[in-house]
Design a protein around this motif. Structure first.
Motif, short mmCIF file in Angstrom:
data_model
loop_
_atom_site.label_atom_id
_atom_site.label_comp_id
_atom_site.label_asym_id
_atom_site.label_seq_id
_atom_site.Cartn_x
_atom_site.Cartn_y
_atom_site.Cartn_z
N TYR A 104 0.83 -1.22 0.00
CA TYR A 104 0.00 0.00 0.00
C TYR A 104 0.86 1.27 0.00
CZ TYR A 104 -3.14 3.59 1.84
OH TYR A 104 -3.85 4.74 2.03
N CYS A 105 0.45 2.22 -0.81
CA CYS A 105 1.15 3.51 -0.87
C CYS A 105 0.23 4.62 -0.38
CB CYS A 105 1.55 3.86 -2.30
SG CYS A 105 2.80 2.78 -2.98
N GLU A 106 0.84 5.57 0.32
CA GLU A 106 0.08 6.73 0.80
C GLU A 106 0.59 7.96 0.07
OE1 GLU A 106 -1.35 7.52 5.17
OE2 GLU A 106 0.75 8.05 4.96
N ASN A 107 -0.35 8.77 -0.44
CA ASN A 107 0.06 9.96 -1.17
C ASN A 107 0.33 11.10 -0.17
OD1 ASN A 107 0.05 12.39 -2.64
ND2 ASN A 107 -1.16 11.44 -4.27
N ILE A 108 1.58 11.50 -0.08
CA ILE A 108 1.92 12.64 0.78
C ILE A 108 2.56 13.70 -0.12
CG2 ILE A 108 3.27 13.48 2.77
CD1 ILE A 108 3.18 10.67 3.94
N ALA A 109 1.92 14.86 -0.20
CA ALA A 109 2.41 15.97 -1.03
C ALA A 109 2.69 15.53 -2.46
CB ALA A 109 3.65 16.60 -0.39
N GLY A 110 1.83 14.65 -2.98
CA GLY A 110 1.98 14.21 -4.37
C GLY A 110 3.03 13.14 -4.57
N ILE A 111 3.58 12.63 -3.49
CA ILE A 111 4.62 11.59 -3.58
C ILE A 111 4.03 10.27 -3.08
CG2 ILE A 111 6.88 10.87 -2.68
CD1 ILE A 111 7.43 13.97 -2.33
N GLN A 112 4.26 9.20 -3.83
CA GLN A 112 3.79 7.88 -3.40
C GLN A 112 4.72 7.36 -2.32
OE1 GLN A 112 0.98 6.42 -4.28
NE2 GLN A 112 0.49 8.10 -5.70
N VAL A 113 4.22 7.29 -1.10
CA VAL A 113 5.05 6.84 0.03
C VAL A 113 4.76 5.36 0.30
CG1 VAL A 113 5.49 7.16 2.50
CG2 VAL A 113 5.18 9.15 1.01
N HIS A 114 5.78 4.55 0.25
CA HIS A 114 5.65 3.12 0.52
C HIS A 114 5.53 2.96 2.04
CE1 HIS A 114 7.76 1.79 -3.48
NE2 HIS A 114 6.99 2.84 -3.63
N LYS A 115 4.30 2.91 2.50
CA LYS A 115 4.02 3.06 3.93
C LYS A 115 4.56 1.91 4.79
CE LYS A 115 0.19 3.75 6.99
NZ LYS A 115 -0.35 4.93 7.52
N TYR A 116 4.62 0.74 4.21
CA TYR A 116 5.10 -0.41 4.99
C TYR A 116 6.46 -0.89 4.48
CZ TYR A 116 0.25 -0.29 6.44
OH TYR A 116 -0.98 0.12 6.91
N GLY A 117 7.30 0.05 4.09
CA GLY A 117 8.63 -0.32 3.63
C GLY A 117 8.71 -0.30 2.11
N ALA A 118 9.91 -0.01 1.62
CA ALA A 118 10.13 0.14 0.18
C ALA A 118 9.86 -1.17 -0.54
CB ALA A 118 11.56 0.57 -0.07
N HIS A 119 9.13 -1.09 -1.63
CA HIS A 119 8.85 -2.26 -2.46
C HIS A 119 9.32 -1.97 -3.89
CE1 HIS A 119 6.39 -3.48 0.92
NE2 HIS A 119 6.28 -4.67 0.37
N ILE A 120 10.28 -2.75 -4.33
CA ILE A 120 10.79 -2.58 -5.69
C ILE A 120 10.49 -3.86 -6.44
CG2 ILE A 120 12.87 -2.19 -7.09
CD1 ILE A 120 13.74 -1.04 -3.98
N PHE A 121 9.72 -3.74 -7.48
CA PHE A 121 9.29 -4.96 -8.18
C PHE A 121 10.40 -5.44 -9.11
CE2 PHE A 121 7.12 -7.93 -10.73
CZ PHE A 121 6.16 -8.46 -9.88
N HIS A 122 10.72 -6.71 -9.03
CA HIS A 122 11.70 -7.29 -9.94
C HIS A 122 11.38 -8.75 -10.14
CE1 HIS A 122 13.93 -9.27 -6.61
NE2 HIS A 122 13.46 -8.24 -5.93
#
Ligand code: UDP
Length: 367
Positions: A41-59
């Motif tokens: 889940y991402c939360e929009n803070i000041a127009g930035i997608q914040v990875h709320k439960y830790g960074a997720h990088i898809f690979h």
């Protein structure tokens, strides 16, 4: 009456629900949080997608998985290239020619290989039994001391000699000037954040947030023919074989009045005397040009039942306990267990999706 009650709306639950729905099954997806998507889940803070439960990088290396996620959302071309701050100096990760140059001043692959080989011969062991032995055998003592030992012990709250070696096998060693953290063919961040992926998967499916399965289990169980459970497997069985161990995290997020705090999405803080393991600057995942920036410091912490369980601790002791739960779970026909918490696996996102698709295949093999 639904066909499936899906407990947990993370990637496993959402993929399962999507595939079941596609096959005409009626699903209800519930989540105890006030939003869908689990830890992506991402939360929009000041127009930035914040990875709320830790960074997720898809690979992923699996083209089918890559195509699967691309049905729902477009991905950008972000390549994860974390930088590590250790003993006052910055180093590139994963361990590659840039790192070797920064450490030893070596300029060619032959020089780097010789230096590494020398250290591995001196400190490595033939049959590594724990993370420390594995690391020393893979990269020798300098890298272990500067970039691995303190970070790892801080991250896991255990001595490196007490940790399973597979954790460190995740880190590649490369004799090229190449800071791409992953070896996979496909990589990126969903444009607009991960919520687009979850919304795409759950499109047209009934969902309920703020719904705690354990608060009224009988009620929820009676809503559907079958349950797909993606929570902690030990909790499902009321801890009857003992509690499984997890590692938790605490996130400290700040909105800063400046456009660029650290120049990279991920900076690791490897020294033991700094309590956090990394600072994430979320805008760099999406090449953001906003005037402000959002950073998150990630503090590892011991897990207790009121905290989020982020990482399973897959050492021998916990694996033995997990096996007992798994054996019992396999006897319960009405319930499917899957995902990081129910399978007690240190899964990356693509692996969770693969696991869900495999489960779908088994479940609907005759359809
Ligand atoms: N690691 C390390 N130094 C680093 C980064 C990672 O020693 O600078 C080790 C550490 O043991 C960690 C493991 O590599 O637990 C996997 O790290 P990664 O960042 O890939 O995992 P994540 O926490 O993102 O799942």
């Amino acid at each position: 009456m639904k066909d499936y009650l899906i407990v947990g709306s993370g990637l496993f639950g959402s993929v399962f629900a999507h595939e079941a729905n596609k096959r005409g099954k009626k699903c209800l997806v519930i989540d105890k949080r006030n939003h869908l998507g689990g830890n992506v889940y991402c939360e929009n803070i000041a127009g930035i997608q914040v990875h709320k439960y830790g960074a997720h990088i898809f690979h992923t290396n699996d083209e089918a998985i890559w195509q699967y996620v691309n049905q729902f959302v477009k991905f950008n071309n972000y390549v994860n290239s974390p930088v590590a701050l250790a003993k006052g100096k910055l180093y590139n990760l994963p361990f590659n020619m840039n790192t070797f140059y920064q450490l030893w001043g070596v300029k060619t692959p032959a020089e780097a290989a010789e230096k590494l080989q020398h250290q591995i011969e001196q400190y490595g062991v033939p049959n590594p039994q724990n993370l420390e032995e594995q690391a020393l055998s893979l990269v020798g003592k300098d890298i272990y001391d500067i970039l691995i030992k303190e970070y790892t012990e801080k991250q896991w709250g255990k001595k490196a000699t007490e940790l399973p070696s597979f954790i460190i096998k995740r880190l590649p060693v490369r004799f090229r000037f190449d800071n791409n953290y992953f070896n996979d063919r496909f990589q990126g961040i969903p444009i607009g954040g991960y919520n687009g992926l979850i919304n795409g998967l759950l499109d047209g499916i009934e969902t309920l947030t703020d719904a705690d399965y354990f608060a009224d289990r009988t009620y929820y169980d009676n809503l559907a023919e079958k349950v797909v459970y993606t929570g902690k497997i030990d909790e499902y069985f009321a801890y009857e074989f003992g509690q499984l161990e997890y590692r938790s995290l605490r996130f400290e997020t700040e909105l800063l009045n400046q456009p660029n705090y650290q120049g990279n999405a991920v900076i690791n803080y490897n020294d033991a005397d700094i309590p956090f393991t990394r600072i994430i600057e979320h805008k760099h995942f999406e090449f953001g040009t906003q005037e402000k920036t959002v950073i998150t410091r990630e503090y590892p912490q011991n897990w207790t039942p009121e905290k989020e369980a982020y990482y399973p601790v897959n050492d021998d002791k916990n694996q033995r306990i997990y096996k007992q739960y798994r054996t019992k779970a396999d006897t319960i026909e009405k319930v499917i267990f899957g995902g990081r918490l129910a399978e007690y696996r240190y899964y990356d996102m693509h692996q969770v999706i693969a696991s869900a698709l495999k489960t779908v295949k088994n479940e609907f093999q005759n359809q």
